[in-house]
Scaffold this motif. Structure first.
Motif, mmCIF file in Angstrom:
data_model
loop_
_atom_site.group_PDB
_atom_site.id
_atom_site.type_symbol
_atom_site.label_atom_id
_atom_site.label_comp_id
_atom_site.label_asym_id
_atom_site.label_seq_id
_atom_site.Cartn_x
_atom_site.Cartn_y
_atom_site.Cartn_z
ATOM 1 N N ALA A 67 0.830 -1.209 0.000
ATOM 2 C CA ALA A 67 0.000 0.000 0.000
ATOM 3 C C ALA A 67 0.863 1.256 0.000
ATOM 4 N N LEU A 68 1.939 1.253 0.772
ATOM 5 C CA LEU A 68 2.830 2.409 0.814
ATOM 6 C C LEU A 68 3.465 2.659 -0.554
ATOM 7 N N LEU A 69 3.941 1.600 -1.200
ATOM 8 C CA LEU A 69 4.528 1.747 -2.532
ATOM 9 C C LEU A 69 3.499 2.241 -3.554
ATOM 10 N N LEU A 70 2.262 1.761 -3.443
ATOM 11 C CA LEU A 70 1.212 2.213 -4.356
ATOM 12 C C LEU A 70 0.908 3.695 -4.164
ATOM 13 N N VAL A 71 0.824 4.124 -2.908
ATOM 14 C CA VAL A 71 0.532 5.538 -2.642
ATOM 15 C C VAL A 71 1.668 6.426 -3.147
ATOM 16 N N VAL A 72 2.908 6.050 -2.849
ATOM 17 C CA VAL A 72 4.049 6.830 -3.324
ATOM 18 C C VAL A 72 4.102 6.805 -4.852
ATOM 19 N N GLY A 73 3.751 5.681 -5.460
ATOM 20 C CA GLY A 73 3.721 5.593 -6.918
ATOM 21 C C GLY A 73 2.675 6.500 -7.532
ATOM 22 N N VAL A 74 1.508 6.584 -6.911
ATOM 23 C CA VAL A 74 0.461 7.475 -7.431
ATOM 24 C C VAL A 74 0.894 8.934 -7.283
ATOM 25 N N VAL A 75 1.538 9.262 -6.164
ATOM 26 C CA VAL A 75 2.085 10.614 -6.002
ATOM 27 C C VAL A 75 3.151 10.862 -7.080
ATOM 28 N N GLY A 76 3.919 9.846 -7.377
ATOM 29 C CA GLY A 76 4.953 9.956 -8.400
ATOM 30 C C GLY A 76 4.413 10.161 -9.798
ATOM 31 N N MET A 77 3.159 9.843 -10.021
ATOM 32 C CA MET A 77 2.560 10.115 -11.330
ATOM 33 C C MET A 77 2.360 11.613 -11.522
ATOM 34 N N ILE A 78 2.362 12.360 -10.417
ATOM 35 C CA ILE A 78 2.175 13.810 -10.475
ATOM 36 C C ILE A 78 3.521 14.528 -10.368
ATOM 37 N N LEU A 79 4.355 14.099 -9.431
ATOM 38 C CA LEU A 79 5.652 14.727 -9.221
ATOM 39 C C LEU A 79 6.681 14.132 -10.188
ATOM 40 N N PRO A 80 7.410 14.964 -10.915
ATOM 41 C CA PRO A 80 8.307 14.443 -11.950
ATOM 42 C C PRO A 80 9.564 13.754 -11.422
ATOM 43 N N PHE A 81 9.943 13.983 -10.172
ATOM 44 C CA PHE A 81 11.190 13.405 -9.666
ATOM 45 C C PHE A 81 10.987 12.070 -8.953
ATOM 46 N N VAL A 82 9.748 11.583 -8.886
ATOM 47 C CA VAL A 82 9.465 10.288 -8.262
ATOM 48 C C VAL A 82 9.039 9.321 -9.373
ATOM 49 N N PRO A 83 9.699 8.165 -9.505
ATOM 50 C CA PRO A 83 9.342 7.215 -10.573
ATOM 51 C C PRO A 83 8.045 6.473 -10.256
ATOM 52 N N GLY A 84 6.913 7.117 -10.523
ATOM 53 C CA GLY A 84 5.611 6.596 -10.116
ATOM 54 C C GLY A 84 5.257 5.247 -10.693
ATOM 55 N N LEU A 85 5.342 5.118 -11.995
ATOM 56 C CA LEU A 85 4.946 3.867 -12.638
ATOM 57 C C LEU A 85 5.826 2.708 -12.193
ATOM 58 N N ALA A 86 7.110 2.965 -12.045
ATOM 59 C CA ALA A 86 8.022 1.906 -11.603
ATOM 60 C C ALA A 86 7.700 1.472 -10.169
ATOM 61 N N LEU A 87 7.371 2.412 -9.294
ATOM 62 C CA LEU A 87 7.030 2.044 -7.915
ATOM 63 C C LEU A 87 5.731 1.246 -7.846
ATOM 64 N N ILE A 88 4.774 1.620 -8.675
ATOM 65 C CA ILE A 88 3.523 0.854 -8.711
ATOM 66 C C ILE A 88 3.801 -0.567 -9.188
#
Length: 95
Positions: free
Chosen positions: A11-32
């Motif tokens: 769940a934590l990785l999914l939440v950070v991944g969804v945030v990463g879909m908005i923030l350009p410096f977080v690899p959202g799709l990879a974390l999901i």
């Protein structure tokens, strides 16, 4: 307890991944995708996601990554990148 820990990390990785879909410096799709893989191959959960869901999500991940790379190359090409630079970029992509 390990089952709960697996769910919390997923769940934590999914939440950070969804945030990463908005923030350009977080690899959202990879974390999901990492969250999905963790949940599928975790030895601590009794009910992992199905193989069908995992394969579909893997295909979505690969297609999205390819689309992003191709869009970047097309954008660079329309802004004046030379053909030798284009092919060097393709070569570096696979290396």
């Amino acid at each position: 307890m390990p089952d709960l820990l697996t769910w919390l990390i997923t769940a934590l990785l999914l939440v950070v991944g969804v945030v990463g879909m908005i923030l350009p410096f977080v690899p959202g799709l990879a974390l999901i995708y990492v969250a999905v893989g963790l949940h599928k191959f975790s030895f601590f959960t009794d009910h992992p996601i199905s193989w069908t869901a995992f394969i579909i999500l893997t295909l979505i991940f690969v297609f999205s990554q390819l689309k992003e790379m191709i869009a970047g190359f097309i954008g660079a090409r329309t802004k004046g990148m030379t053909w030798p630079g284009f092919w060097r970029g393709i070569l570096v992509l696979f290396v």
